[in-house]
Design a protein around this motif. Sequence first.
Motif, PDB file in Angstrom:
ATOM      1  N   ASN A 126       0.843  -1.205   0.000  1.00 50.51           N
ATOM      2  CA  ASN A 126       0.000   0.000   0.000  1.00 50.51           C
ATOM      3  C   ASN A 126       0.866   1.240   0.000  1.00 50.51           C
ATOM      4  O   ASN A 126       1.889   1.310   0.684  1.00 50.51           O
ATOM      5  N   ASN A 127       0.420   2.223  -0.760  1.00 53.72           N
ATOM      6  CA  ASN A 127       1.004   3.565  -0.720  1.00 53.72           C
ATOM      7  C   ASN A 127      -0.113   4.553  -0.456  1.00 53.72           C
ATOM      8  O   ASN A 127      -1.139   4.548  -1.148  1.00 53.72           O
ATOM      9  N   SER A 128       0.056   5.411   0.564  1.00 58.47           N
ATOM     10  CA  SER A 128      -0.946   6.425   0.895  1.00 58.47           C
ATOM     11  C   SER A 128      -0.282   7.795   0.958  1.00 58.47           C
ATOM     12  O   SER A 128       0.749   7.965   1.624  1.00 58.47           O
ATOM     13  N   GLU A 129      -0.882   8.770   0.280  1.00 58.45           N
ATOM     14  CA  GLU A 129      -0.385  10.146   0.302  1.00 58.45           C
ATOM     15  C   GLU A 129      -1.559  11.090   0.467  1.00 58.45           C
ATOM     16  O   GLU A 129      -2.583  10.948  -0.209  1.00 58.45           O
ATOM     17  N   CYS A 130      -1.421  12.045   1.365  1.00 54.41           N
ATOM     18  CA  CYS A 130      -2.430  13.101   1.482  1.00 54.41           C
ATOM     19  C   CYS A 130      -1.719  14.448   1.592  1.00 54.41           C
ATOM     20  O   CYS A 130      -0.862  14.633   2.455  1.00 54.41           O
ATOM     21  N   HIS A 131      -2.059  15.349   0.703  1.00 56.84           N
ATOM     22  CA  HIS A 131      -1.410  16.651   0.620  1.00 56.84           C
ATOM     23  C   HIS A 131      -2.469  17.745   0.604  1.00 56.84           C
ATOM     24  O   HIS A 131      -3.479  17.636  -0.104  1.00 56.84           O
ATOM     25  N   THR A 132      -2.234  18.784   1.388  1.00 58.44           N
ATOM     26  CA  THR A 132      -3.191  19.888   1.486  1.00 58.44           C
ATOM     27  C   THR A 132      -2.505  21.206   1.187  1.00 58.44           C
ATOM     28  O   THR A 132      -1.367  21.447   1.615  1.00 58.44           O
ATOM     29  N   LEU A 133      -3.224  22.061   0.472  1.00 59.87           N
ATOM     30  CA  LEU A 133      -2.757  23.415   0.170  1.00 59.87           C
ATOM     31  C   LEU A 133      -3.679  24.405   0.862  1.00 59.87           C
ATOM     32  O   LEU A 133      -4.896  24.400   0.636  1.00 59.87           O
ATOM     33  N   LEU A 134      -3.114  25.239   1.739  1.00 55.31           N
ATOM     34  CA  LEU A 134      -3.879  26.276   2.436  1.00 55.31           C
ATOM     35  C   LEU A 134      -3.685  27.606   1.731  1.00 55.31           C
ATOM     36  O   LEU A 134      -2.552  28.034   1.491  1.00 55.31           O
ATOM     37  N   ILE A 135      -4.801  28.262   1.424  1.00 54.88           N
ATOM     38  CA  ILE A 135      -4.727  29.506   0.647  1.00 54.88           C
ATOM     39  C   ILE A 135      -4.466  30.713   1.535  1.00 54.88           C
ATOM     40  O   ILE A 135      -3.774  31.645   1.147  1.00 54.88           O
ATOM     41  N   ASN A 136      -5.021  30.734   2.749  1.00 51.60           N
ATOM     42  CA  ASN A 136      -4.807  31.880   3.636  1.00 51.60           C
ATOM     43  C   ASN A 136      -4.835  31.430   5.084  1.00 51.60           C
ATOM     44  O   ASN A 136      -5.156  30.272   5.376  1.00 51.60           O
ATOM     45  N   PRO A 137      -4.516  32.287   6.034  1.00 49.71           N
ATOM     46  CA  PRO A 137      -4.383  31.868   7.440  1.00 49.71           C
ATOM     47  C   PRO A 137      -5.661  31.328   8.073  1.00 49.71           C
ATOM     48  O   PRO A 137      -5.602  30.603   9.078  1.00 49.71           O
ATOM     49  N   ARG A 138      -6.822  31.659   7.530  1.00 51.42           N
ATOM     50  CA  ARG A 138      -8.082  31.190   8.115  1.00 51.42           C
ATOM     51  C   ARG A 138      -8.464  29.795   7.634  1.00 51.42           C
ATOM     52  O   ARG A 138      -9.379  29.179   8.177  1.00 51.42           O
ATOM     53  N   SER A 139      -7.810  29.313   6.610  1.00 51.65           N
ATOM     54  CA  SER A 139      -8.102  27.979   6.094  1.00 51.65           C
ATOM     55  C   SER A 139      -7.660  26.915   7.091  1.00 51.65           C
ATOM     56  O   SER A 139      -6.756  27.147   7.898  1.00 51.65           O
ATOM     57  N   ALA A 140      -8.286  25.724   7.010  1.00 47.30           N
ATOM     58  CA  ALA A 140      -7.982  24.683   7.995  1.00 47.30           C
ATOM     59  C   ALA A 140      -7.977  23.309   7.345  1.00 47.30           C
ATOM     60  O   ALA A 140      -8.627  23.079   6.320  1.00 47.30           O
ATOM     61  N   THR A 141      -7.248  22.406   7.979  1.00 45.36           N
ATOM     62  CA  THR A 141      -7.207  21.022   7.509  1.00 45.36           C
ATOM     63  C   THR A 141      -6.901  20.091   8.671  1.00 45.36           C
ATOM     64  O   THR A 141      -6.274  20.491   9.662  1.00 45.36           O
ATOM     65  N   GLU A 142      -7.363  18.846   8.567  1.00 47.12           N
ATOM     66  CA  GLU A 142      -7.044  17.799   9.525  1.00 47.12           C
ATOM     67  C   GLU A 142      -6.740  16.519   8.759  1.00 47.12           C
ATOM     68  O   GLU A 142      -7.308  16.280   7.690  1.00 47.12           O
ATOM     69  N   THR A 143      -5.865  15.695   9.315  1.00 44.98           N
ATOM     70  CA  THR A 143      -5.526  14.407   8.699  1.00 44.98           C
ATOM     71  C   THR A 143      -5.688  13.303   9.735  1.00 44.98           C
ATOM     72  O   THR A 143      -5.129  13.394  10.829  1.00 44.98           O
ATOM     73  N   HIS A 144      -6.472  12.269   9.383  1.00 47.44           N
ATOM     74  CA  HIS A 144      -6.743  11.167  10.300  1.00 47.44           C
ATOM     75  C   HIS A 144      -6.466   9.836   9.595  1.00 47.44           C
ATOM     76  O   HIS A 144      -7.399   9.148   9.169  1.00 47.44           O
ATOM     77  N   PRO A 145      -5.200   9.447   9.464  1.00 52.51           N
ATOM     78  CA  PRO A 145      -4.900   8.154   8.828  1.00 52.51           C
ATOM     79  C   PRO A 145      -4.879   7.027   9.860  1.00 52.51           C
ATOM     80  O   PRO A 145      -4.513   7.223  11.013  1.00 52.51           O
ATOM     81  N   ALA A 146      -5.277   5.828   9.411  1.00 50.48           N
ATOM     82  CA  ALA A 146      -5.202   4.643  10.259  1.00 50.48           C
ATOM     83  C   ALA A 146      -4.706   3.482   9.410  1.00 50.48           C
ATOM     84  O   ALA A 146      -5.306   3.159   8.383  1.00 50.48           O
ATOM     85  N   ILE A 147      -3.601   2.867   9.817  1.00 47.31           N
ATOM     86  CA  ILE A 147      -3.023   1.744   9.085  1.00 47.31           C
ATOM     87  C   ILE A 147      -2.833   0.592  10.061  1.00 47.31           C
ATOM     88  O   ILE A 147      -2.149   0.739  11.074  1.00 47.31           O
ATOM     89  N   THR A 148      -3.455  -0.538   9.766  1.00 46.40           N
ATOM     90  CA  THR A 148      -3.313  -1.721  10.618  1.00 46.40           C
ATOM     91  C   THR A 148      -2.807  -2.875   9.770  1.00 46.40           C
ATOM     92  O   THR A 148      -3.421  -3.230   8.757  1.00 46.40           O
ATOM     93  N   VAL A 149      -1.690  -3.447  10.184  1.00 45.04           N
ATOM     94  CA  VAL A 149      -1.081  -4.557   9.455  1.00 45.04           C
ATOM     95  C   VAL A 149      -0.906  -5.724  10.417  1.00 45.04           C
ATOM     96  O   VAL A 149      -0.240  -5.588  11.454  1.00 45.04           O
ATOM     97  N   HIS A 150      -1.488  -6.872  10.102  1.00 43.12           N
ATOM     98  CA  HIS A 150      -1.364  -8.065  10.931  1.00 43.12           C
ATOM     99  C   HIS A 150      -0.334  -8.991  10.276  1.00 43.12           C
ATOM    100  O   HIS A 150      -0.607  -9.605   9.249  1.00 43.12           O
TER     101      HIS A 150
END
Length: 475
Positions: free
Chosen positions: A381-405
């Motif tokens: 698996n390959n996972s990528e998440c990229h965010t671009l913020l335009i101004n100081p009031r913009s917001a983002t959150e990242t919630h990744p979960a990877i479970t490997v048995h």
Amino acid sequence: MNTEKGKTPSPEAWDIARDADSFSVREEHELDAGLGLSEKVIDYISDAKGEPDWIRQFRKKSLQIFYKKPIPTHWAPAQIAEVDFDKIRYYLARTKAAAKDWDDVPDDVKQTFERLGVPEHERKFLAGIDAQFDSESAYSRMKTELEKQGVIFVGPLEGLTKYAEIFRPWFGKVIPTTDSKYSALNGACFSGGSFVYVPKGVKVKQPLQAYFRINAENFGQFERTLIIADEGAELVYMEGCTAPRFDTATLHSGVVELVALNGAKIQYVTVQNWSSNIFNLVTQRGMAMEDAEIRWIDCNIGSRMTMKYPCVILKGARSRGEVLSIALAHTGQIQDTGAKMIHLADETASNIISKSVSTGTGRANYRGLVHVGKNLKACKNNSECHTLLINPRSATETHPAITVHGNAAQTQHEASVSKISAEQIFYMQQRGLTEAEAMSLAVNGFVNDLVREFPMEYSVELKRLIEMEMEGSVA
């Protein structure tokens, strides 16, 4: 159109108004289940459609599950609690039967879809199209040569009755009604959508498309789509979504189930441009058997709030899954998007690439899940998440979960948050671009690698929508 070297055409140059999709026609519904949700409404929907009793019972069971299920708190932003289900109309339709000839579509509905370019797209590059207006399809047609090859492209009710031996074994199996509160809601109220079946070895060379149009205020649209690609079959399915702006909330809660049998390939493409009053709560999942491939290519621009996490269950050995997604959150918008990959067999591979843009006070969240089961070999698996913020009031959150048995899998996750600097904008302005054009160019550059994955007709539309969204985003 301005074609000076190095210039991105301005929104004015495209001669398209920012609210080009935000128009509506006068409501003229022959069928109206009224406001709110109850068993009486379910009976109205079943009676209007002339459904067999087992579908009615399926709906009522789904309704009870919807009542019992709590509002999600984990895979959802807190604002989901704002939805008032008692103020929604759950079934509105002018007619139950979709026209097979464009001339038979009611004039104002026809004008709506002509303004959106639907018949033009059909003529130019589609193998078949279904255009839904509120709760029911208004127009549906597929090329004759595909019918001769055994391809089926109809609505879900026709699938459940005319093609039950193909449809029913998979109906609600990839996404059970008990999956979530919103899959249960769809199970209770589903109307419209698509059933697609591609026989063994058939490769559909041109895309099939569904277009979902909401016209009514205080309305909920609940289309349901099931796509089955038999062994070695291939197809591309595209959907577009628009609605007018209203001051009151509108609800969209669709369900999409994909089944790719051994060696089959399904590509599902979405360009969503809902208006800013719509709560878009959808459930999308595919199941890939041996050597099969499922790709979700997804763009979310409009809505008040979107919850969308396309999923691939890699059930067969050497199956592959991919989610490529773009989300743009403007002021007052929440794009809560991501992906899920469930590895259940050896030598399976998955890829997630998510790019989001937050402008104004918009919020773009990523939620991802990668699960690799026990005792599996050579999973990647390959996972990528990229965010671009335009101004100081913009917001983002990242919630990744990877479970490997186990220890025989390779997984990697990459995340980044970046900003467009004033120096970048200034530099491009010195080359003759306006501030809005410079911002548009920077955003299109950020997402360009994913935009190229969309079919050409959609990539042009996507760039146009991004340009319009960037108007006024610098302040």
